[in-house]
Design a protein around this motif. Structure first.
Motif, PDB file in Angstrom:
ATOM      1  N   LEU A 182       0.831  -1.199   0.000  1.00  0.00           N
ATOM      2  CA  LEU A 182       0.000   0.000   0.000  1.00  0.00           C
ATOM      3  C   LEU A 182       0.868   1.252   0.000  1.00  0.00           C
ATOM      4  N   SER A 183       1.963   1.235   0.746  1.00  0.00           N
ATOM      5  CA  SER A 183       2.868   2.391   0.793  1.00  0.00           C
ATOM      6  C   SER A 183       3.387   2.736  -0.593  1.00  0.00           C
ATOM      7  N   GLU A 184       3.735   1.716  -1.361  1.00  0.00           N
ATOM      8  CA  GLU A 184       4.259   1.952  -2.716  1.00  0.00           C
ATOM      9  C   GLU A 184       3.179   2.534  -3.621  1.00  0.00           C
ATOM     10  N   LEU A 185       1.946   2.056  -3.467  1.00  0.00           N
ATOM     11  CA  LEU A 185       0.843   2.597  -4.273  1.00  0.00           C
ATOM     12  C   LEU A 185       0.597   4.069  -3.928  1.00  0.00           C
ATOM     13  N   ILE A 186       0.643   4.379  -2.644  1.00  0.00           N
ATOM     14  CA  ILE A 186       0.413   5.763  -2.213  1.00  0.00           C
ATOM     15  C   ILE A 186       1.500   6.676  -2.770  1.00  0.00           C
ATOM     16  N   ARG A 187       2.754   6.229  -2.718  1.00  0.00           N
ATOM     17  CA  ARG A 187       3.869   7.046  -3.219  1.00  0.00           C
ATOM     18  C   ARG A 187       3.745   7.309  -4.719  1.00  0.00           C
ATOM     19  N   ALA A 188       3.174   6.355  -5.444  1.00  0.00           N
ATOM     20  CA  ALA A 188       3.074   6.493  -6.902  1.00  0.00           C
ATOM     21  C   ALA A 188       1.819   7.258  -7.332  1.00  0.00           C
TER      22      ALA A 188
ATOM     23  N   LYS B  71      -3.367  -3.206   2.964  1.00  0.00           N
ATOM     24  CA  LYS B  71      -3.487  -3.337   1.506  1.00  0.00           C
ATOM     25  C   LYS B  71      -4.914  -3.745   1.125  1.00  0.00           C
ATOM     26  N   SER B  72      -5.534  -4.569   1.960  1.00  0.00           N
ATOM     27  CA  SER B  72      -6.906  -5.011   1.677  1.00  0.00           C
ATOM     28  C   SER B  72      -7.912  -3.875   1.783  1.00  0.00           C
ATOM     29  N   ALA B  73      -7.546  -2.798   2.473  1.00  0.00           N
ATOM     30  CA  ALA B  73      -8.467  -1.671   2.672  1.00  0.00           C
ATOM     31  C   ALA B  73      -9.021  -1.156   1.343  1.00  0.00           C
ATOM     32  N   LEU B  74      -8.217  -1.183   0.289  1.00  0.00           N
ATOM     33  CA  LEU B  74      -8.659  -0.682  -1.010  1.00  0.00           C
ATOM     34  C   LEU B  74      -9.845  -1.481  -1.536  1.00  0.00           C
ATOM     35  N   TYR B  75      -9.862  -2.793  -1.251  1.00  0.00           N
ATOM     36  CA  TYR B  75     -10.951  -3.651  -1.732  1.00  0.00           C
ATOM     37  C   TYR B  75     -12.127  -3.627  -0.751  1.00  0.00           C
ATOM     38  N   ILE B  76     -11.810  -3.586   0.534  1.00  0.00           N
ATOM     39  CA  ILE B  76     -12.866  -3.538   1.553  1.00  0.00           C
ATOM     40  C   ILE B  76     -13.728  -2.298   1.377  1.00  0.00           C
ATOM     41  N   LEU B  77     -13.091  -1.169   1.117  1.00  0.00           N
ATOM     42  CA  LEU B  77     -13.812   0.106   1.035  1.00  0.00           C
ATOM     43  C   LEU B  77     -14.647   0.232  -0.235  1.00  0.00           C
ATOM     44  N   LYS B  78     -14.369  -0.600  -1.225  1.00  0.00           N
ATOM     45  CA  LYS B  78     -15.191  -0.566  -2.441  1.00  0.00           C
ATOM     46  C   LYS B  78     -16.586  -1.145  -2.192  1.00  0.00           C
ATOM     47  N   CYS B  79     -16.712  -1.924  -1.120  1.00  0.00           N
ATOM     48  CA  CYS B  79     -17.981  -2.609  -0.827  1.00  0.00           C
ATOM     49  C   CYS B  79     -18.773  -1.774   0.170  1.00  0.00           C
ATOM     50  N   ARG B  80     -19.790  -1.105  -0.333  1.00  0.00           N
ATOM     51  CA  ARG B  80     -20.544  -0.205   0.538  1.00  0.00           C
ATOM     52  C   ARG B  80     -22.023  -0.560   0.510  1.00  0.00           C
ATOM     53  N   GLY B  81     -22.782   0.158   1.309  1.00  0.00           N
ATOM     54  CA  GLY B  81     -24.214  -0.122   1.371  1.00  0.00           C
ATOM     55  C   GLY B  81     -24.455  -1.463   2.030  1.00  0.00           C
ATOM     56  N   GLN B  82     -25.344  -2.259   1.443  1.00  0.00           N
ATOM     57  CA  GLN B  82     -25.693  -3.558   2.025  1.00  0.00           C
ATOM     58  C   GLN B  82     -24.536  -4.553   1.961  1.00  0.00           C
ATOM     59  N   GLN B  83     -23.571  -4.325   1.069  1.00  0.00           N
ATOM     60  CA  GLN B  83     -22.431  -5.236   0.927  1.00  0.00           C
ATOM     61  C   GLN B  83     -21.279  -4.895   1.888  1.00  0.00           C
ATOM     62  N   ASN B  84     -21.440  -3.854   2.688  1.00  0.00           N
ATOM     63  CA  ASN B  84     -20.395  -3.401   3.602  1.00  0.00           C
ATOM     64  C   ASN B  84     -20.105  -4.480   4.657  1.00  0.00           C
ATOM     65  N   ILE B  85     -18.815  -4.782   4.858  1.00  0.00           N
ATOM     66  CA  ILE B  85     -18.440  -5.742   5.905  1.00  0.00           C
ATOM     67  C   ILE B  85     -17.476  -5.095   6.907  1.00  0.00           C
ATOM     68  N   ASN B  86     -17.495  -3.778   6.997  1.00  0.00           N
ATOM     69  CA  ASN B  86     -16.579  -3.070   7.890  1.00  0.00           C
ATOM     70  C   ASN B  86     -16.781  -3.459   9.354  1.00  0.00           C
ATOM     71  N   GLN B  87     -18.027  -3.568   9.777  1.00  0.00           N
ATOM     72  CA  GLN B  87     -18.279  -3.899  11.184  1.00  0.00           C
ATOM     73  C   GLN B  87     -17.771  -5.299  11.504  1.00  0.00           C
ATOM     74  N   GLU B  88     -17.950  -6.226  10.577  1.00  0.00           N
ATOM     75  CA  GLU B  88     -17.467  -7.581  10.806  1.00  0.00           C
ATOM     76  C   GLU B  88     -15.941  -7.603  10.931  1.00  0.00           C
ATOM     77  N   ILE B  89     -15.278  -6.815  10.107  1.00  0.00           N
ATOM     78  CA  ILE B  89     -13.809  -6.755  10.179  1.00  0.00           C
ATOM     79  C   ILE B  89     -13.373  -6.155  11.512  1.00  0.00           C
ATOM     80  N   SER B  90     -14.060  -5.102  11.927  1.00  0.00           N
ATOM     81  CA  SER B  90     -13.756  -4.464  13.206  1.00  0.00           C
ATOM     82  C   SER B  90     -13.890  -5.466  14.355  1.00  0.00           C
ATOM     83  N   LYS B  91     -14.963  -6.226  14.366  1.00  0.00           N
ATOM     84  CA  LYS B  91     -15.167  -7.220  15.431  1.00  0.00           C
ATOM     85  C   LYS B  91     -14.149  -8.354  15.330  1.00  0.00           C
TER      86      LYS B  91
END
Length: 562
Positions: A341-347, A415-435
């Motif tokens: 992810l660091s390399e992607l951010i730098r580029a 690095k997975s954050a880029l894919y996790i954040l693409k899933c929003r609305g009813q497909q959001n799994i952020n709370q599950e990841i947090s738990k």
């Protein structure tokens, strides 16, 4: 200034000659400065400073020989100030447009400006710069005030009105002001600031007088200056008001009128009409060493807790879904699967996108970049920003627990954050990841005592089991986090889920594939079934039965606690 002329005429660098006369000065002041190339613009500014030096240092009888009268000097002095400011502003904008840094330091680093202060002047590139004296600062004094610089640093000063022409900020845009003799009081590197002139310009174009006058701390309200009009705190505000007067001489925001109506509130009894370009400042009677010390304080010094996580969380709240899509597209478009992810951010241009979306300010680039390239601080900010986007809807403790996890696992989830954040609305799994992050912490503490299945069957002192705390997906995530041997394994799970949970656009070979439901996408990517949300509780139950159930629960709890 032309190098050929430096050894003529006046005693000192500018000697009595045909060159330094009233007619040439008038021609100079009429120059269409907007049309000058950068090199000519610098030379033009040097000539203006040369005339400023002449008026400050040359005896009047010698000035008369070159066609200058007392009235000329009265007119030309303020005209020179405004011409210098205009030229500096245009140069700053030109440097910014061409992505060139301003002058970083007149004398480099260290305390070499001590000598300049001792002599009240210095020479650079054969141009003499004389320090503005306190006597040159005409002021209308008002009431005393106390100015907070830090929780334990309050300085006494007073309100007064001075002319904007004698107000000396550390920088004009991103050009260091050579007449500001306490540059060490400005630790920010405004010379490389992408917003050195943009932010004050925006404020000036939408000026609200009260906001640039009223304030009890050093970081809001009237700029704080020493007796010479040199700014200690509030350089951006000082530049703003100078820019305003220079570019809006008709005073469309009625700044002057606001001052006239409110001077009584600051115990200023004299008529401000005696000052051509009045500006309210707070003046302090301090020596240079103290002024430099006061310049080191920042807004954070007034905060009881300067918590980076809190600051990032506040930024997260400013981002909408459309802006997040732009940021994810920018990062994922550069992903070949091999970079961190660091390399992607730098580029990427993600910092500029965050500024465009009003999440960051332009002058934040001073902290997050070096030489126009994102630095380690910037990379860390973007990384934490993305992680906090994941955790913002989850348990408040998740971010703090996350940084306690194994570093390799942290990198995989980042690095997975880029894919996790693409899933929003009813497909959001952020709370599950947090738990799952919280669950993993507990499991890792138990791991030496048994398997993950044994951990799931643990019962706490209240009779509840671990199995009751997490759903099927959360347990699966805990298992993935605990058992994966490579970062890629974790990333691939989330990448696969994102492919199922988001719509895939069609192309010439395949039709568009609509997003699956969360339940379907979880089954396809993680291989587990999640139960549907329980039906809402109705209110048709027998109140007596409900009361009896509550009583039994309380009795059980009391029995356990005895």
């Amino acid at each position: 200034m032309s190098r050929k002329s430096n050894n003529k005429g006046f005693a000192g660098p500018y000697m009595v000659s045909q060159e330094w006369n009233a007619a040439n000065l008038i021609t100079l002041l009429k120059t269409k400065v907007e049309k000058l190339p950068l090199a000519r613009l610098t030379e033009y500014m040097e000539k203006l400073y040369a005339y400023k030096y002449i008026f400050s240092s040359i005896p009047i009888d010698k000035l008369h020989k070159n066609g200058f009268t007392e009235n000329h000097i009265l007119v030309y002095k303020p005209a020179l100030e405004r011409a210098i400011f205009k030229a500096q502003t245009i140069k700053s904008e030109r440097l910014d447009a061409e992505q060139l840094p301003g002058q970083i330091a007149l004398f480099g680093l260290g305390r070499v400006f001590d000598e300049a202060r001792l002599n009240h002047s210095y020479t650079m590139d054969n141009v003499v710069y004389i320090r503005q004296s306190a006597n040159a600062v005409k002021k209308l004094d008002g009431k005393d005030c106390e100015i907070s610089f830090a929780l334990n640093k309050v300085v006494k000063g007073w309100y007064c009105v001075i002319d904007a022409d004698v107000l000396q900020p550390s920088h004009i845009g991103n050009i260091q002001n050579p007449l500001h003799f306490i540059p060490e009081a400005q630790p920010r590197n405004r010379a490389t600031s992408a917003s050195g002139h943009n932010t004050p310009k925006l404020i000036a174009e939408n000026l609200r007088p009260a906001e640039i006058v009223e304030g009890a701390t050093a970081y809001a309200g009237a700029p704080v200056v020493n007796m010479r009009g040199e700014v200690i705190q509030g350089n951006g505000r000082a530049y703003t008001i100078k820019y305003y007067y220079n570019n809006f001489p008709n005073d469309p925001a009625h700044y002057r009128q606001w001052l006239k109506q409110n001077t009584a509130c600051y115990d200023i009894s004299e008529d401000i009409d005696s000052i051509e370009h009045p500006v309210m400042v707070r003046m302090v009677r301090v020596d240079d060493e103290t002024a430099i010390e006061l310049g080191q304080y920042t807004q954070k010094d007034l905060e009881a807790v300067a918590n980076e996580t809190t600051q990032i969380k506040s930024k997260v709240g400013l981002l909408n879904d459309q802006a997040l899509d732009h940021i994810l597209d920018e990062l994922l478009s550069r992903d070949t699967g091999e970079q961190s992810l660091s390399e992607l951010i730098r580029a990427s241009n993600v910092l500029k996108l965050l500024i465009k979306e009003n999440v960051l300010r332009g002058d934040d680039l001073e902290v997050y970049t070096r030489g126009g390239v994102i630095n380690e601080t910037g990379v860390n900010f973007v990384t934490k920003f993305l992680l906090n986007l994941i955790f913002k809807d989850g348990d408040v403790n998740a971010p703090d627990v996350f940084i306690q996890l194994p570093v390799a696992l942290q990198k995989a989830i980042e690095k997975s954050a880029l894919y996790i954040l693409k899933c929003r609305g009813q497909q959001n799994i952020n709370q599950e990841i947090s738990k799952a992050v919280l669950g993993l912490r507990d499991y890792l503490g138990f791991k030496t005592n048994g398997t993950i299945q044994e951990w799931k069957n643990q019962v706490d002192i209240f009779g509840g089991s671990v199995a009751e705390k997490f759903n099927e997906l959360e347990f699966k995530l805990i298992e993935i986090f605990a058992d994966s041997t490579t970062q890629k394994q974790i990333i691939d799970y989330f990448k696969l889920y994102a492919s199922y949970a988001t719509t895939r656009p069609g192309d010439m070979f395949e039709a568009e594939r609509p997003a699956l439901s969360k339940k379907e996408a979880v089954k396809a990517a993680f291989g587990v079934e999640i139960t549907d949300a329980p039906a809402p509780i109705t209110h048709t139950e027998n109140p007596k039965s409900k009361a009896l159930a509550i009583a039994k629960a309380k009795a059980k709890a009391m029995l356990i606690l005895q």
